[in-house]
Design a protein around this motif. Structure first.
Motif, PDB file in Angstrom:
ATOM      1  N   ASP A 124       0.731  -1.202   0.104  1.00 62.85           N
ATOM      2  CA  ASP A 124       0.005   0.013   0.035  1.00 62.85           C
ATOM      3  C   ASP A 124       0.967   1.166  -0.161  1.00 62.85           C
ATOM      4  O   ASP A 124       0.405   2.305  -0.484  1.00 62.85           O
ATOM      5  N   ALA A 125       1.994   1.392   0.490  1.00 61.65           N
ATOM      6  CA  ALA A 125       2.967   2.390   0.619  1.00 61.65           C
ATOM      7  C   ALA A 125       4.430   1.879   0.489  1.00 61.65           C
ATOM      8  O   ALA A 125       4.617   0.736   0.775  1.00 61.65           O
ATOM      9  N   VAL A 126       5.402   2.879   0.598  1.00 58.22           N
ATOM     10  CA  VAL A 126       6.713   2.344   0.476  1.00 58.22           C
ATOM     11  C   VAL A 126       7.582   3.280   1.349  1.00 58.22           C
ATOM     12  O   VAL A 126       7.331   4.542   1.568  1.00 58.22           O
ATOM     13  N   ASP A 127       8.448   2.803   2.090  1.00 56.44           N
ATOM     14  CA  ASP A 127       9.083   3.323   3.203  1.00 56.44           C
ATOM     15  C   ASP A 127      10.673   3.166   2.881  1.00 56.44           C
ATOM     16  O   ASP A 127      10.894   2.280   2.275  1.00 56.44           O
ATOM     17  N   ALA A 178      16.026   8.422  -2.625  1.00 52.06           N
ATOM     18  CA  ALA A 178      15.273   9.101  -3.870  1.00 52.06           C
ATOM     19  C   ALA A 178      15.075   8.076  -5.072  1.00 52.06           C
ATOM     20  O   ALA A 178      14.084   8.240  -5.459  1.00 52.06           O
ATOM     21  N   ARG A 179      15.801   7.291  -5.319  1.00 48.63           N
ATOM     22  CA  ARG A 179      15.902   6.297  -6.360  1.00 48.63           C
ATOM     23  C   ARG A 179      14.426   5.186  -5.930  1.00 48.63           C
ATOM     24  O   ARG A 179      13.721   4.726  -6.817  1.00 48.63           O
ATOM     25  N   VAL A 180      14.510   4.917  -4.604  1.00 43.79           N
ATOM     26  CA  VAL A 180      13.314   4.052  -4.325  1.00 43.79           C
ATOM     27  C   VAL A 180      12.268   4.743  -4.406  1.00 43.79           C
ATOM     28  O   VAL A 180      11.082   4.197  -4.933  1.00 43.79           O
ATOM     29  N   PHE A 181      12.016   6.019  -4.080  1.00 42.58           N
ATOM     30  CA  PHE A 181      10.698   6.857  -3.965  1.00 42.58           C
ATOM     31  C   PHE A 181      10.247   7.033  -5.667  1.00 42.58           C
ATOM     32  O   PHE A 181       9.062   7.103  -5.716  1.00 42.58           O
ATOM     33  N   ALA A 182      11.201   7.086  -6.424  1.00 42.03           N
ATOM     34  CA  ALA A 182      10.977   7.552  -7.899  1.00 42.03           C
ATOM     35  C   ALA A 182      10.262   6.245  -8.507  1.00 42.03           C
ATOM     36  O   ALA A 182       9.331   6.202  -9.184  1.00 42.03           O
ATOM     37  N   PRO A 228       2.051   5.717  -2.730  1.00 40.65           N
ATOM     38  CA  PRO A 228       2.691   6.789  -1.901  1.00 40.65           C
ATOM     39  C   PRO A 228       3.857   6.165  -1.209  1.00 40.65           C
ATOM     40  O   PRO A 228       4.115   5.214  -0.799  1.00 40.65           O
ATOM     41  N   VAL A 229       4.477   7.327  -0.514  1.00 41.38           N
ATOM     42  CA  VAL A 229       5.770   6.929   0.312  1.00 41.38           C
ATOM     43  C   VAL A 229       5.914   7.816   1.710  1.00 41.38           C
ATOM     44  O   VAL A 229       4.909   8.374   2.115  1.00 41.38           O
ATOM     45  N   LYS A 230       6.601   7.137   2.608  1.00 41.04           N
ATOM     46  CA  LYS A 230       6.995   7.632   3.980  1.00 41.04           C
ATOM     47  C   LYS A 230       8.250   7.423   4.022  1.00 41.04           C
ATOM     48  O   LYS A 230       8.900   6.729   3.454  1.00 41.04           O
ATOM     49  N   LEU A 231       8.883   7.732   5.220  1.00 42.23           N
ATOM     50  CA  LEU A 231      10.419   7.616   5.689  1.00 42.23           C
ATOM     51  C   LEU A 231      10.609   7.744   6.996  1.00 42.23           C
ATOM     52  O   LEU A 231      10.163   8.790   7.647  1.00 42.23           O
TER      53      LEU A 231
END
Length: 395
Positions: free
Chosen positions: A199-202, A216-220, A228-231
């Protein structure tokens, strides 16, 4: 179903308290909430709550719930003076959890996760975010996400899954973080998305984990997949991870002990939620407090979560996390309840839960309490009376 004679914290604005209130539930939705004196006529069965407090079901928006084994021995080593490096050399740290999780079957991981889930449900939780990140290889990361999805089939709880392949550098890629992202993280993310498991990427943006450019590569890749992303950001140092997350429109940036004005301003402008994690702060005996006043000043919404994990936050009590956030960080009880309902929902991208209002999901917690501050005041067994999940009551 009609709940009557209740004190309702709608969490629409502040507590949004309504005394001598009623809630009308139709199917899995809230149809009406307000004073009993204004309750519309209805033949639906009524349940008298005897003045008990009703809140939205609690939401734990940051957990690492699925893992094998535990790190109690490492906890003991730390208390006797061992450094992080000494623990790692002795086989401890996150890589010890990685070894155990890689060796565990899907059924074994599920069997270990369910008791943790049951403890959370006993505290009024109706939604849990579950991250991967203890596999650090394609197959184990997928296995963890499959286990997380199965929890929602076996228990009355909503599960949101987050892909955290960029949690640490796999041991076989030591010194080759870019290769690890190219050869393991990105292929695993694409597979997880193709199988409907994420559902999202962290990610973990720290000197001991990944640089902003690597994150940033993972978020791209997440953006290309529409995820969506979170960190995990600014926990141990300030690499401007929160600002990076905000530039990518992140749902949340989590931990944030080293957050500065630039990061807070960026989060406010992007609508990124700050997820406050007092369990890790407490367990690691940290001394740098997250900048709560800075977040308040910039109007950044604050969520609170357990960070349930085997190493730095071995806790399943969200109410205890609320108490810690108040006691250690000077958040108010009102802020912590908003942080485990309304703002926690936003941190997961959810728009139909976290409040008690018409049209929202009927995910509720009924408490042996009269005022919401009791939930963060109490240390010990929480005063849950019953939960309602999707309009269904389970005592």
């Amino acid at each position: 179903m009609i709940l009557t004679n209740a004190t309702v914290a709608t969490m629409e604005a502040g507590y949004g308290l309504i005394e001598e209130a009623a809630v009308v539930i139709e199917g899995d939705r809230i149809a009406w909430v307000g004073p009993m004196a204004a309750l519309p006529a209805s033949p639906a069965p009524r349940t008298d709550l005897g003045g008990r407090l009703v809140t939205p079901g609690l939401i734990d928006c940051h957990t690492h719930l699925v893992f094998a084994h535990n790190r109690a021995a490492e906890f003991e080593m730390r208390l006797t003076g061992a450094s992080y490096e000494e623990i790692a050399r002795a086989g401890g740290g996150i890589l010890s959890t990685v070894r155990a999780t890689r060796a565990a079957s899907e059924e074994a991981l599920l069997a270990q996760a369910l008791p943790r889930v049951d403890q959370m449900l006993s505290e009024g939780i109706t939604c849990i975010e579950v991250k991967s990140g203890y596999g650090l290889d394609l197959e184990t990361e997928l296995r963890m996400l499959r286990v997380a999805r199965r929890i929602a089939v076996l228990r009355p709880v909503a599960i949101r899954t987050t892909f955290l392949g960029a949690h640490a550098i796999a041991p076989e890629y030591a010194g080759r973080a870019d290769d690890y992202i190219t050869e393991q993280v990105l292929p695993a993310l694409h597979r997880a998305h193709a199988e409907g498991l994420v559902d999202a990427v962290d990610g973990f943006c720290e000197g001991i984990a990944f640089t902003p450019d690597q994150i940033a590569r993972v978020f791209a890749a997440a953006r290309d997949l529409g995820l969506p992303v979170k960190l995990h950001a600014e926990q141990l140092s300030n690499l401007q991870g929160a600002a990076l997350a905000a530039r990518h429109g992140a749902l949340s940036a989590d931990h944030l002990e080293w957050l500065d004005e630039t990061g807070a301003r960026a989060m406010a402008e992007a609508g990124t939620v700050a997820v406050i994690l007092p369990g890790a702060f407490y367990t690691l005996r940290e001394t740098r407090l997250p900048p709560i006043d800075l977040l308040r000043r910039h109007g950044v919404p604050m969520a609170v979560a357990t960070d349930c994990n085997p190493g730095t936050a071995p806790m399943t009590s969200l109410c205890l996390a609320m108490n810690m956030a108040c006691t250690l960080f000077r958040m108010t009880p009102e802020e912590t309840l908003a942080g485990t309902t309304r703002h926690a929902a936003t941190a997961l991208g959810l728009t139909e839960t976290g409040r008690i209002a018409p049209g929202f999901r009927a995910d509720l917690a009924i408490w042996q309490a009269r005022h919401p501050a009791e939930l963060s005041w109490r240390i010990g067994p929480t005063p849950l009376h019953s939960r309602i999940f999707g309009g269904r009551l389970d005592a």
